[in-house]
Scaffold this motif. Structure first.
Motif, short mmCIF file in Angstrom:
data_model
loop_
_atom_site.label_atom_id
_atom_site.label_comp_id
_atom_site.label_asym_id
_atom_site.label_seq_id
_atom_site.Cartn_x
_atom_site.Cartn_y
_atom_site.Cartn_z
N HIS A 76 0.84 -1.20 0.00
CA HIS A 76 0.00 0.00 0.00
C HIS A 76 0.87 1.25 0.00
O HIS A 76 0.46 2.30 0.45
CB HIS A 76 -0.93 0.01 1.22
CG HIS A 76 -1.94 -1.10 1.19
ND1 HIS A 76 -1.70 -2.32 1.78
CD2 HIS A 76 -3.17 -1.18 0.63
CE1 HIS A 76 -2.75 -3.11 1.59
NE2 HIS A 76 -3.65 -2.44 0.89
N VAL A 79 -0.58 4.64 -1.81
CA VAL A 79 -1.85 5.31 -1.47
C VAL A 79 -1.52 6.58 -0.69
O VAL A 79 -0.95 6.51 0.39
CB VAL A 79 -2.75 4.39 -0.64
CG1 VAL A 79 -4.07 5.10 -0.33
CG2 VAL A 79 -3.01 3.09 -1.38
N SER A 82 -1.45 7.26 3.28
CA SER A 82 -1.90 6.06 3.99
C SER A 82 -0.99 5.71 5.16
O SER A 82 -1.46 5.23 6.19
CB SER A 82 -1.98 4.88 3.02
OG SER A 82 -0.71 4.62 2.44
N ASP A 142 4.27 5.80 1.78
CA ASP A 142 3.81 6.33 0.50
C ASP A 142 4.46 7.68 0.22
O ASP A 142 4.94 8.35 1.14
CB ASP A 142 2.29 6.48 0.51
CG ASP A 142 1.82 7.47 1.55
OD1 ASP A 142 1.66 8.66 1.22
OD2 ASP A 142 1.63 7.06 2.71
N HIS A 353 -13.22 -1.24 -3.87
CA HIS A 353 -12.02 -0.49 -3.46
C HIS A 353 -11.67 0.57 -4.51
O HIS A 353 -12.02 0.44 -5.68
CB HIS A 353 -10.83 -1.45 -3.29
CG HIS A 353 -10.96 -2.39 -2.14
ND1 HIS A 353 -10.45 -2.12 -0.90
CD2 HIS A 353 -11.57 -3.60 -2.04
CE1 HIS A 353 -10.71 -3.12 -0.08
NE2 HIS A 353 -11.39 -4.04 -0.76
N ASP A 357 -6.03 1.55 -4.63
CA ASP A 357 -5.78 0.39 -3.77
C ASP A 357 -5.36 -0.83 -4.57
O ASP A 357 -4.77 -1.76 -4.02
CB ASP A 357 -7.04 0.06 -2.95
CG ASP A 357 -7.38 1.17 -1.95
OD1 ASP A 357 -6.45 1.74 -1.36
OD2 ASP A 357 -8.58 1.47 -1.79
N SER A 360 -0.88 -1.35 -6.79
CA SER A 360 0.31 -2.16 -6.50
C SER A 360 0.22 -3.50 -7.18
O SER A 360 1.22 -4.04 -7.69
CB SER A 360 0.47 -2.34 -4.99
OG SER A 360 0.84 -1.14 -4.38
#
Length: 914
Positions: A76, A79, A82, A142, A353, A357, A360
């Motif tokens: 993640h 994002v 995040s 991130d 989602h 999301d 990746s």
């Protein structure tokens, strides 16, 4: 936690007594000093960073800290925000409510604005209690969280905020980058975690197996290499299979596999699906990827949790350690991994989602020609463009690689990639992308769209002539859609605004505006108004420029700073003040760097040089932060000029060097003219008349002196240099330019006054100099008024009107003193000595340390902060940017030799009553 004998009871903390003591000392220092510290716990995977961080969090909570704890996740890591979100939203007292965070993300049109709002939330909490922000695995943070972590620790260094990050041993990784940025701004501590001693590993064995530990087990533990996580996993595996089981191979991943052998095959397969999804994953998502109903996987879930491989936090399943996930993941064949990631992306999107999301998985699993993947990447790029344009550019570049070349969709993706790359400041890459698309010989309609998309790129690269050529080529070929043709027409007009024929630029801009209105294209409308405003301002038609920029900011609020500056050119600083107030409440739609330029111009015009310089310093720092440098040449020229007025030749030369360096990257005619004029000022100050005169002539080679808006109020200095160098023709030319500029702006006192002053200097005409002083009485610019008074006073000294000379020079002296320009005041004082008024007391520059070293603004801000104000509340009261408040506060702390707001409050309280 500690036992009664003082030994540590928590697994993974054996042998970390020294590190714990060091961290406890840091916690104590934050409370005692009230200032910030940055700590990095660094070491290999499994070495105990997370366990040590957990102990810091527990200790800080017990000590009264407000704690925000988060963990970055490998899958993640793109994002936006995040990684920091958990630090802000969770805990006993979240730093931000979910609604407030959602509001931030809805209005996050600018990274700088968003990070400042986060800083304000942390600063407000730190005024109540010390704060700990702890982020585990920062190497996977991130991009927006990394950007924030480069800004926030230094921004909040004057508050009791402790930042503790954990990261792997990577000298060029994000963790080290954050520490490097912070150095010099606040104390930073790196705590390296090495292998545990044999004694500590033995203690871990005792903790886990107790009496079952024998010499053979201790020999097996040598394979852990002092890594506590691997040692514990080996021991837990032995606890499951018994000491007589198969030997556990050496190596971290192989060692962890020993934990997985006793699992049912279906449980291992379930874990593999989870490992594809990431360290944290949803049960339903894993079941969907497995291809089985969730109810049919309850037994597998229970076994995985019972075996200590997964935790269930009530919302998601979490691998107990990254190494456990990696051990499961590496046993999936690479081709299967790729397919599973691609399938995972589809499941996540289908489950509702956000595209970001799933990105990746797209990046790991998509193959060339995957149209769905291209669509998801484009949607994700659009979602993050406003806050992480660099990430958006990366996503679109990858989408372009996946899209089939030559197809219409390939060109569409390429055009969007150009936009994202340009927004990210990667203009060379954007131009290369555009030229690659053009080399594929697209249809005429597409050709025009590509050239239109490259317009912003070429403008940023300062290649106006190339922009004009490309726009004209695309228009001549035809075939573009009406709205694209309108944009190309507007881009041509914008390019012409940088040229010599500003009449042609105005005409082109009017045509472009009509085309934009006819097509209803907003982008073309913005470009046309921008080009018209630039053309008018460059031509010195200030009223027209104001009209155009006012219309422009109504269409696009991001151009409000241009409207503010246009008001300043009309001498309407009150309107500028009102608009600056409005921009402060705007909610982030106005770029902070542009707003700081407008604010600096406001302070500069009003003679508030300390504030202007603080604005320029802040602006340059923020421009560097976002890698989009626009006004740095002009900023350095102004700062050098201010240093000369103060008599600091060393600082003036330093700023000249910096201006030259920045001009090398943006060598447009305006920047070149500004640097040449600065060289003339410094040469004149050092008595090198020939060099000063040569540089003024070089300014004229770039274009008429009054063409350059930054130099217009300095034309009097240029005329004096020309007269001193006996170049009367040059002086007369400069005066004629000033006269023409005044005629174009009859309602602007500064313009008409400078015109009269220029003519008076060239003709040595007292009447014109007196007229200049009278006209400039209506000007809001004190330094311009002071210069005219000084010129008049010196001219009067050559007559028998000594009393009038004394009055004019006294007024000039006082105006210079009020603005803090002691060298300029000293020159006038010498003239006063000639006039027989030498009794006037000499002014002395400010000291460099102590309360009296502070500028007036620094004193105001110091008093406000000492009284409990935050940067935001102080900024609101003083009508400046919170970033500028931070710059002033940093300077005040340095001059007062304090490190925290608490210490500052003590200094202020000890001051005598005013």
């Amino acid at each position: 936690m500690e036992r009664s004998d003082g030994s540590l009871s928590r697994r993974g903390l054996r042998g970390r007594e020294a590190e714990l003591e060091q961290l406890r000392a840091v916690l104590t220092s934050v409370v005692r000093t009230g200032s910030g510290v940055l700590v990095l716990l660094r070491g290999e995977p499994g070495i105990g960073k997370t366990a040590l961080l957990g102990e810091v969090v527990t200790t800080a909570g017990a000590a009264g800290f407000s704690v925000g704890l988060g963990k970055a996740d490998e899958l993640h890591h793109i994002v936006p925000l995040s990684s920091l979100a958990a630090c802000l939203l969770y805990g006993d007292r979240p730093l931000l409510s979910s609604d407030a965070f959602a509001d931030l993300t809805r209005h996050h049109d600018q990274r700088i604005w968003l990070v400042e709002r986060v800083a304000e939330a942390i600063e407000a909490r730190a005024a109540e209690m010390p704060v700990l922000i702890a982020l585990d695995d920062v190497q996977w943070a991130d991009p927006l969280s990394r950007f924030a972590l480069k800004q926030l620790p230094t921004r909040l260094r004057t508050s009791p905020v402790l930042w503790v990050l954990t990261g792997r041993q990577d000298p060029a990784g994000p963790a080290q980058e954050i520490v490097t940025v912070a150095k010099g701004g606040l104390p930073s501590v790196t705590v390296p975690l090495g292998p545990l001693s044999g004694t500590a590993i033995g203690q871990l064995a005792d903790d886990t197996l107790g009496a079952a530990v024998d010499d053979r087990v201790r020999q097996l533990l040598d394979g852990a290499g002092g890594n506590p996580f691997l040692a514990v996993e080996m021991l837990m595996g032995l606890g499951t299979t018994g000491p007589s089981g198969q030997p556990v191979p050496e190596g971290i991943v192989v060692g962890v596999r020993g934990r997985l052998r006793s699992l049912e095959p279906s449980t291992l397969r379930f874990l593999q699906m989870g490992a594809v999804l990431g360290r944290r994953f949803g049960f339903l998502d894993a079941a969907a990827l497995y291809g089985r109903p969730s109810a049919g996987l309850l037994a597998e879930l229970e076994e995985a949790v019972r075996a200590g491989l997964l935790d269930d936090d009530g919302e998601q399943l979490v691998f107990r350690h990254d190494l456990l996930r990696q051990a499961v993941y590496v046993d999936i064949p690479p081709s299967a991994r790729k397919a599973l990631h691609r399938e995972a992306a589809g499941h996540l999107v289908a489950a509702g989602h956000r595209p970001i999301d799933a990105v990746s998985h797209i990046l790991r699993g998509a193959q060339a020609g995957d149209d769905e993947a291209v669509t998801l990447l484009r949607l994700a790029a659009d979602d993050v463009l406003s806050v992480t344009p660099g990430l958006a550019a990366d996503l679109m570049t990858r989408a372009l690689e996946l899209a089939p070349p030559g197809r219409p969709s390939w060109y569409d993706v390429g055009v969007r990639a150009i936009v994202c790359l340009t927004r990210a400041g990667r203009n060379r890459e954007a131009l290369e992308t555009g030229d690659r698309l053009l080399a594929a010989r697209p249809p005429l309609e597409t050709f025009g769209r590509i050239q239109a998309a490259l317009g912003g790129t070429l403008w940023n690269l300062d290649v106006a002539e190339e922009l004009r050529r490309r726009a004209e080529t695309a228009l001549a070929l035809g075939g573009a859609a009406p709205e694209v043709e309108a944009r190309l027409t507007a881009l041509r007009a914008l390019a012409l605004s940088r040229g010599e024929d500003l009449g042609a630029a105005r005409e082109a801009g009017e045509n472009a505006l009509r085309a934009a209105i006819a097509t209803g294209d907003r982008e073309a409308h913005v470009l046309a108004l921008f080009g018209l405003g630039e053309s008018a301002l460059n031509a010195g038609a200030n009223a027209v420029a104001l009209e155009r920029f006012t219309a422009l900011s109504a269409v696009e609020p991001a151009f409000l700073p241009e409207e503010i500056v246009a008001h300043q050119h009309m001498d309407d600083f009150e309107a500028g003040r009102r608009l600056l107030l409005r921009a402060a409440d705007d909610g982030g739609s106005v770029p902070q760097t542009k707003l700081l330029w407008a604010q600096a111009s406001q302070h500069l015009g009003l003679g508030d040089l300390d504030d202007a310089e603080a604005d320029l310093v802040t602006m340059e720092r923020l421009e560097n932060d976002v890698h989009i440098c626009v006004q740095q040449v002009n900023a350095r020229v102004i700062r050098s000029w201010i240093a000369l007025l103060r008599g600091d030749r060393e600082a003036a030369r330093h700023q000249l060097t910096a201006a030259r360096e920045r001009r090398a990257t943006k060598p447009n005619p305006g920047n070149t003219a500004a640097v040449r004029f600065l060289e003339a000022l410094i040469a004149d100050d050092e008595g090198n008349t020939a060099l000063a005169l040569d540089r003024i002539r070089q300014v004229q080679q770039e274009g008429p002196f009054m063409r350059w808006r930054l130099l217009r109020t300095w034309v009097g200095s240029a005329i004096r240099m020309a007269l001193c160098g006996a170049d009367r023709a040059l002086a007369e030319d400069l005066a004629a330019q000033a006269e023409a500029h005044g005629a174009r702006n009859p309602a602007v006192p500064t313009a008409t006054g400078i015109a009269a002053q220029a003519a008076g200097l060239v003709r040595n005409d007292l009447t014109l100099l007196e007229r200049a002083v009278a006209l400039l009485e209506e000007s809001p610019r004190p330094l311009v008024r002071a210069g005219a008074q000084a010129d008049l006073g010196r001219a009067l000294l050559t007559t028998d009107r000594g009393a009038e000379a004394n009055a004019a020079l006294t007024r000039a002296h006082d105006l210079f003193v009020e603005s803090g320009v002691h060298a300029a005041a000293a020159r006038v004082r010498r003239d006063l000595d000639r006039a027989g008024a030498g009794s006037r007391r000499a002014t002395t520059p400010r000291p460099v340390q102590g309360w009296e070293a502070l500028t007036a603004s620094e004193k105001k801000i110091a008093r406000l902060v000492a009284a409990g104000h935050t940067n935001r509340s102080a900024a609101d009261l003083l009508v400046v940017s919170p970033h500028t408040v931070n710059t002033h506060l940093t300077s005040a702390f340095r001059k007062l030799s304090v490190n925290s707001r608490v210490q500052l409050a003590h200094v202020v309280m000890a001051l005598p009553e005013d």
